[in-house]
Scaffold this active site. Structure first.
Site, PDB file in Angstrom:
ATOM      1  N   TYR A   1       0.838  -1.209   0.000  1.00  0.00           N
ATOM      2  CA  TYR A   1       0.000   0.000   0.000  1.00  0.00           C
ATOM      3  C   TYR A   1       0.875   1.262   0.000  1.00  0.00           C
ATOM      4  O   TYR A   1       0.615   2.221  -0.741  1.00  0.00           O
ATOM      5  CB  TYR A   1      -0.895  -0.051   1.236  1.00  0.00           C
ATOM      6  CG  TYR A   1      -1.966   1.003   1.331  1.00  0.00           C
ATOM      7  CD1 TYR A   1      -3.098   0.967   0.509  1.00  0.00           C
ATOM      8  CD2 TYR A   1      -1.880   2.024   2.277  1.00  0.00           C
ATOM      9  CE1 TYR A   1      -4.102   1.921   0.631  1.00  0.00           C
ATOM     10  CE2 TYR A   1      -2.879   2.978   2.409  1.00  0.00           C
ATOM     11  CZ  TYR A   1      -3.990   2.923   1.582  1.00  0.00           C
ATOM     12  OH  TYR A   1      -4.983   3.867   1.708  1.00  0.00           O
TER      13      TYR A   1
ATOM     14  N   LYS B   1       0.964   4.226  -2.670  1.00  0.00           N
ATOM     15  CA  LYS B   1       0.579   5.589  -2.303  1.00  0.00           C
ATOM     16  C   LYS B   1       1.742   6.583  -2.451  1.00  0.00           C
ATOM     17  O   LYS B   1       1.517   7.776  -2.696  1.00  0.00           O
ATOM     18  CB  LYS B   1       0.027   5.611  -0.876  1.00  0.00           C
ATOM     19  CG  LYS B   1      -1.287   4.813  -0.733  1.00  0.00           C
ATOM     20  CD  LYS B   1      -2.340   5.261  -1.725  1.00  0.00           C
ATOM     21  CE  LYS B   1      -3.705   4.647  -1.461  1.00  0.00           C
ATOM     22  NZ  LYS B   1      -4.706   5.066  -2.458  1.00  0.00           N
TER      23      LYS B   1
HETATM   24  N1  LIG Z   1     -10.571   5.592   4.599  1.00  0.00           N
HETATM   25  C1  LIG Z   1      -9.360   5.947   4.969  1.00  0.00           C
HETATM   26  O1  LIG Z   1      -9.073   6.079   6.168  1.00  0.00           O
HETATM   27  C2  LIG Z   1      -8.296   6.226   3.926  1.00  0.00           C
HETATM   28  C3  LIG Z   1      -7.068   6.713   4.390  1.00  0.00           C
HETATM   29  C4  LIG Z   1      -6.082   6.997   3.467  1.00  0.00           C
HETATM   30  C5  LIG Z   1      -6.309   6.809   2.105  1.00  0.00           C
HETATM   31  N2  LIG Z   1      -7.502   6.327   1.676  1.00  0.00           N
HETATM   32  C6  LIG Z   1      -7.665   6.135   0.237  1.00  0.00           C
HETATM   33  O2  LIG Z   1      -8.859   6.765  -0.199  1.00  0.00           O
HETATM   34  C7  LIG Z   1      -9.436   6.020  -1.265  1.00  0.00           C
HETATM   35  C8  LIG Z   1     -10.865   5.650  -0.922  1.00  0.00           C
HETATM   36  O3  LIG Z   1     -10.876   4.899   0.271  1.00  0.00           O
HETATM   37  P1  LIG Z   1     -12.207   4.408   1.014  1.00  0.00           P
HETATM   38  O4  LIG Z   1     -11.884   4.395   2.441  1.00  0.00           O
HETATM   39  O5  LIG Z   1     -13.364   5.181   0.507  1.00  0.00           O
HETATM   40  O6  LIG Z   1     -12.259   2.898   0.486  1.00  0.00           O
HETATM   41  P2  LIG Z   1     -13.497   1.902   0.326  1.00  0.00           P
HETATM   42  O7  LIG Z   1     -12.945   0.526   0.368  1.00  0.00           O
HETATM   43  O8  LIG Z   1     -14.566   2.250   1.285  1.00  0.00           O
HETATM   44  O9  LIG Z   1     -14.025   2.217  -1.164  1.00  0.00           O
HETATM   45  C9  LIG Z   1     -13.194   1.958  -2.277  1.00  0.00           C
HETATM   46  C10 LIG Z   1     -14.038   1.804  -3.521  1.00  0.00           C
HETATM   47  O10 LIG Z   1     -13.143   1.458  -4.596  1.00  0.00           O
HETATM   48  C11 LIG Z   1     -13.754   0.445  -5.372  1.00  0.00           C
HETATM   49  N3  LIG Z   1     -12.741  -0.337  -6.097  1.00  0.00           N
HETATM   50  C12 LIG Z   1     -11.905  -1.265  -5.588  1.00  0.00           C
HETATM   51  N4  LIG Z   1     -11.177  -1.814  -6.581  1.00  0.00           N
HETATM   52  C13 LIG Z   1     -11.577  -1.211  -7.739  1.00  0.00           C
HETATM   53  C14 LIG Z   1     -11.198  -1.357  -9.096  1.00  0.00           C
HETATM   54  N5  LIG Z   1     -10.274  -2.254  -9.481  1.00  0.00           N
HETATM   55  N6  LIG Z   1     -11.791  -0.572 -10.023  1.00  0.00           N
HETATM   56  C15 LIG Z   1     -12.750   0.326  -9.663  1.00  0.00           C
HETATM   57  N7  LIG Z   1     -13.168   0.488  -8.383  1.00  0.00           N
HETATM   58  C16 LIG Z   1     -12.573  -0.271  -7.432  1.00  0.00           C
HETATM   59  C17 LIG Z   1     -14.505  -0.414  -4.346  1.00  0.00           C
HETATM   60  O11 LIG Z   1     -15.495  -1.228  -4.961  1.00  0.00           O
HETATM   61  C18 LIG Z   1     -15.065   0.647  -3.410  1.00  0.00           C
HETATM   62  O12 LIG Z   1     -16.340   1.088  -3.835  1.00  0.00           O
HETATM   63  C19 LIG Z   1      -8.521   4.816  -1.480  1.00  0.00           C
HETATM   64  O13 LIG Z   1      -7.603   5.086  -2.509  1.00  0.00           O
HETATM   65  C20 LIG Z   1      -7.821   4.688  -0.148  1.00  0.00           C
HETATM   66  O14 LIG Z   1      -6.587   4.028  -0.268  1.00  0.00           O
HETATM   67  C21 LIG Z   1      -8.505   6.032   2.562  1.00  0.00           C
END
Ligand SMILES: NC(=O)c1ccc[n+]([C@@H]2O[C@H](COP(=O)([O-])OP(=O)(O)OC[C@H]3O[C@@H](n4cnc5c(N)ncnc54)[C@H](O)[C@@H]3O)[C@@H](O)[C@H]2O)c1
Length: 252
Positions: A155, A159
């Site tokens: 990851y 990132k």
């Molecule tokens: N939630 C957090 O605390 C957090 C922290 C840092 C970074 N992020 C980043 O923010 C972004 C969103 O995170 P989140 O928490 O909403 O995640 P989440 O898992 O709740 O949602 C992610 C979405 O991406 C979709 N997805 C997964 N693989 C895919 C693919 N191959 N093609 C198209 N869609 C796909 C999933 O179906 C899901 O709807 C991510 O990139 C994550 O790494 C989140």
């Protein structure tokens, strides 16, 4: 606020979590929003939720961002149907956490393929239409983890890669009216956070200077600013939205 009236915003991973919060926010501000996700049923629910709350123009496509042909078709379809593409949000991402010696080849590739390669596929496809318009905003999702995080070699690599990609997109886009920026969220309440190992999540939450996790709306607020016309002189940055956790230790 209607600052996105006439603008077309395309978001990956838009079916839930941060993607859904951003789609809702852009729709509320008048944008036409193209939501893409690999999960068809969740995507259908998401659009119903937004349509119920806002009179927005929405388009949905089931897209796996790891497949460049699907991404190219999506961007071509969006541009042809909606006339332009102003904002691309590279949000799709997954986690497969483990200590380095336990990360399988599959876990490595899956995480890199969705976050980093997927983001590249989308940015490459969006660059042409944005260049022709002389206008574009690319927001890609990094994470507070990009600086390094125990148990997340795959990851973190993805990132940190997003940061390098963003800075380079910024250079290549600058003379064409295209900005590229990254958002590095801290711990935000989404299904992804809920899927994390409980004790690890609690330990991390304890380190947040503001003493609470973030809301998806906090991220949507940042994205809505960075993707706006008003942010036109900001490019190549990583915006931490994390309650201060990236600053360092929080002694109390
Ligand atoms: N939630 C957090 O605390 C957090 C922290 C840092 C970074 N992020 C980043 O923010 C972004 C969103 O995170 P989140 O928490 O909403 O995640 P989440 O898992 O709740 O949602 C992610 C979405 O991406 C979709 N997805 C997964 N693989 C895919 C693919 N191959 N093609 C198209 N869609 C796909 C999933 O179906 C899901 O709807 C991510 O990139 C994550 O790494 C989140």
């Amino acid at each position: 606020m209607n600052r996105y009236h006439g603008r077309v915003v395309a978001i990956t991973g838009a079916a839930q979590g941060l993607g859904l919060a951003m789609a809702t926010r852009f729709a509320a501000e008048g944008a036409t929003v193209a939501l893409a996700d690999v999960n068809a049923p969740t995507l259908t629910d998401a659009v119903e939720t937004i349509a119920h709350a806002h009179e927005a123009k929405l388009r949905t496509d089931v897209v796996d961002v790891t497949d460049s042909a699907q991404v190219n078709d999506w961007i071509t379809g969006v541009t042809a149907a909606l006339g332009r593409l102003d904002v691309l949000v590279n949000n799709a991402g997954i986690i497969r956490d483990n200590r380095v010696e336990d990360i399988t080849d599959d876990d490595w590739h899956a995480v890199i393929d969705v976050s980093l390669t997927g983001g590249f596929h989308c940015a490459r496809a969006a660059f042409g239409p944005m260049k022709r318009q002389g206008y574009g905003r690319i927001i890609s999702f990094s994470s507070m983890s990009w600086r390094g995080n125990f148990g997340q070699t795959n990851y973190v690599a993805a990132k940190a890669g997003i940061v390098g990609m963003t800075r380079t997109l910024a250079l290549e886009g600058a003379r064409h009216g295209i900005t590229a920026n990254a958002i590095a969220p801290g711990l935000i309440d989404t299904p992804m956070l809920a899927s994390m190992n409980g004790p690890a999540r609690d330990k991390l939450t304890d380190k947040i200077p503001m003493r609470h996790t973030g809301r998806p709306e906090d991220i949507a607020e940042a994205a809505a600013f960075l993707a706006s016309e008003a942010a036109g002189y900001i490019t190549g940055i990583v915006l931490d939205v994390d309650g201060g956790i990236s600053i360092g230790s929080s002694i109390r």
